[in-house]
Motif scaffolding. Structure first.
Motif, PDB file in Angstrom:
ATOM      1  N   HIS A  62       0.823  -1.207   0.000  1.00 44.75           N
ATOM      2  CA  HIS A  62       0.000   0.000   0.000  1.00 44.75           C
ATOM      3  C   HIS A  62       0.865   1.268   0.000  1.00 44.75           C
ATOM      4  CE1 HIS A  62      -2.966  -3.086   0.819  1.00 44.75           C
ATOM      5  NE2 HIS A  62      -2.221  -3.462   1.849  1.00 44.75           N
ATOM      6  N   GLU A  77      -2.169   0.558   7.810  1.00 42.56           N
ATOM      7  CA  GLU A  77      -1.278  -0.551   7.469  1.00 42.56           C
ATOM      8  C   GLU A  77      -0.091  -0.045   6.656  1.00 42.56           C
ATOM      9  OE1 GLU A  77      -3.086  -3.503   4.948  1.00 42.56           O
ATOM     10  OE2 GLU A  77      -1.170  -4.539   4.775  1.00 42.56           O
ATOM     11  N   HIS A 140       2.875  -6.889   4.810  1.00 45.32           N
ATOM     12  CA  HIS A 140       1.494  -6.455   5.056  1.00 45.32           C
ATOM     13  C   HIS A 140       1.094  -6.734   6.499  1.00 45.32           C
ATOM     14  CE1 HIS A 140       0.022  -5.741   0.852  1.00 45.32           C
ATOM     15  NE2 HIS A 140       1.168  -6.359   0.616  1.00 45.32           N
ATOM     16  N   HIS A 141      -0.110  -6.257   6.852  1.00 43.17           N
ATOM     17  CA  HIS A 141      -0.756  -6.628   8.119  1.00 43.17           C
ATOM     18  C   HIS A 141      -2.222  -6.810   7.838  1.00 43.17           C
ATOM     19  CE1 HIS A 141       3.058  -5.016   9.496  1.00 43.17           C
ATOM     20  NE2 HIS A 141       2.904  -5.793  10.549  1.00 43.17           N
TER      21      HIS A 141
HETATM   22 ZN    ZN Z   1      -2.144  -5.239   2.977  1.00 42.36          ZN
END
Ligand code: ZN
Length: 481
Positions: A62, A77, A140-141
């Motif tokens: 992102h 995130e 990512h999270h």
């Molecule tokens: Zn993500």
């Protein structure tokens, strides 16, 4: 620093009902949310040399327009992913690894004409593809819509259907995420995410925790937690590379032209135990070699003390075009990346031009790379660009040339064979114009005259637009002539 687990009192409703004269309130149910306590493994005393010189793409998920998952208290995130990636880059570069980041600040990869998420993701994939690193790691999270404050999980994804080197990498990373973050449940899962689906190198996407959990969100906001996560990834990468990085010779995808009635051809690949920086690694385990032609196993020949695989198209029932996939492992079980070879019928004769316009000083010059291929290629002839511009091709079936082209990029170029018996051919034209601020530049050898040997390189002017780091500038995969 030791952090004490945050306790959540779920039985709050029971407390509200309790009065001075009622029955005693029930014991509150304490739910601990484990995770991000402290690094459980030691850094010191480890041999870091397996990471030296490794080429690693880190993709902080992102950024810019895309915030990713957002915690209940507003933590995005995108910012956590970047924080972890920057820590991880620092650790990896400390060992001598070469790290390439898809982004190093809060931005996306949208353009004025394309504002879709797919184009943002496609940039990340092509960035990695053009670099052909040893591994690709997307950070990512995760989040869940549920408001259940106990939900948390570590998930490590590898590309769906890719059970070789990517799964090895996922296992190595997952092991150290679990040991050091101490989050349960924890799962290794096949994923069909864009950046995994389009990866051409061993790839993993990590979702070590749920940012939607407000307790976890509070921890992820802290630099110490981001560093801890980076350290766990680092130990996973070190683990992965400590078992060698076997590869097959050549590019990971190439094309072999097969003439069904032509002379017998042989396709062969060599197993390399390690890259050129390391003198040796665990050798091949030929018992694990696996060659598939359009998905079905085909026989092959192993020579060179188990290092060379040969395959003869004449031994197979060929239905062209076809795809060969070669897999193998070294003696300690580490998989090679899948080596793919496209088999194509020899095409009719054609002329391919790769045009690279450049405008360094206002004089419109254009480099061209040309090749004549196919059945019975004839190199002699000329490339006709316009009524007053023709390039004679005297020998060989491929070459490069530099032409003045005041009229801009031609849309049509024809090949006029030198001998009168053949007809004029239209050329396949591929043009690569570089996105600003990249330019093509010629590097001249000798006295600098354009008649001497020269090569063409991408060139980045010194001054970049604000906010654009050198590593984040799009790179065009170079199409070999
Ligand atoms: Zn993500």
């Amino acid at each position: 620093m030791k952090r004490y687990p945050i306790q959540i009192f779920i039985a709050a409703a029971g407390l509200l009902l309790a009065t001075g004269c009622g029955p005693p309130p029930p014991e509150p149910t304490v739910v601990e949310i484990p995770g991000y306590e402290a690094l459980q493994e030691q850094f010191t005393g480890r041999d870091m040399s397996p990471l030296r010189g490794r080429r690693i793409v880190l993709d902080p998920g992102h950024g810019g327009f895309f915030k990713g998952a957002v915690g209940q208290n507003g933590l995005t995130e995108a910012e956590v992913n970047l924080g972890v990636a920057l820590y991880l880059r620092g650790l990896l570069e400390w060992t001598g690894a070469q790290v390439y980041m898809t982004r190093t600040a809060d931005y996306d990869f949208l353009t004025a004409t394309d504002s879709t998420l797919v184009s943002d993701l496609a940039f990340r994939s092509s960035f990695s593809d053009s670099l052909q690193p040893d591994v690709f790691l997307s950070l990512h999270h995760n989040s869940v819509a549920s408001l259940d404050r106990t939900v948390n999980e570590t998930q490590t994804y590898y590309p769906l259907g890719s059970d070789g080197a990517s799964l090895d990498l996922a296992r190595a990373i997952h092991r150290h995420l679990v040991i050091n973050l101490e989050i349960y449940p924890a799962k290794i899962l096949p994923g069909n995410f864009h950046v995994l689906r389009n990866a051409t190198v061993p790839a993993v996407l990590g979702e070590p925790a749920m940012i939607s959990n407000p307790v976890i969100e509070g921890r992820l906001k802290q630099a110490s937690s981001q560093r801890l996560e980076a350290e766990a990834y680092f130990l996973g990468l070190l683990d992965y590379f400590s078992q060698g990085s076997p590869t097959w010779s050549g590019a990971r995808l190439d094309t072999v032209y097969v003439a069904p009635d032509g002379p017998a051809t042989r396709v062969s690949w060599t197993f390399f135990s390690e890259d050129s920086l390391r003198s040796s690694g665990p050798g091949p385990d030929p018992g694990t070699f696996d060659l598939k032609l359009d998905g079905r196993q085909v026989p092959f020949h192993v020579t060179g003390q188990g290092h060379i695989v040969n395959w003869y198209p004449s031994e197979a029932n060929l239905d062209l075009p076809a795809l060969l996939e070669l897999r193998g492992r070294n003696l300690v079980g580490r998989a090679t990346p899948i080596r793919r070879t496209r088999l194509m019928p020899v095409p009719p004769r054609h002329v391919k031009l790769h045009l690279m316009p450049e405008h360094p000083h206002g004089d419109a010059m254009m480099a061209i790379r040309w090749s004549v291929a196919g059945n019975a290629p004839l190199a002699k002839g000329s490339l006709v660009f316009s009524s007053d511009l023709a390039l004679p091709l005297e020998s060989g079936t491929s070459g490069v040339a530099l032409l003045p082209l005041p009229a801009g990029i031609p849309s049509e170029v024809s090949f006029h064979p030198g001998s009168g018996e053949d007809s004029i051919l239209n050329c396949d034209i591929h043009t690569t114009e570089l996105p600003a601020p990249w330019q093509w530049r010629m590097l001249l050898a000798g006295d600098g005259s354009t008649g001497g040997p020269w090569s063409l390189r991408t060139w980045l002017p010194d001054s970049l637009p604000a906010g654009l780091a050198a590593q984040t500038v799009p790179m065009i995969p170079y199409e070999p002539g």
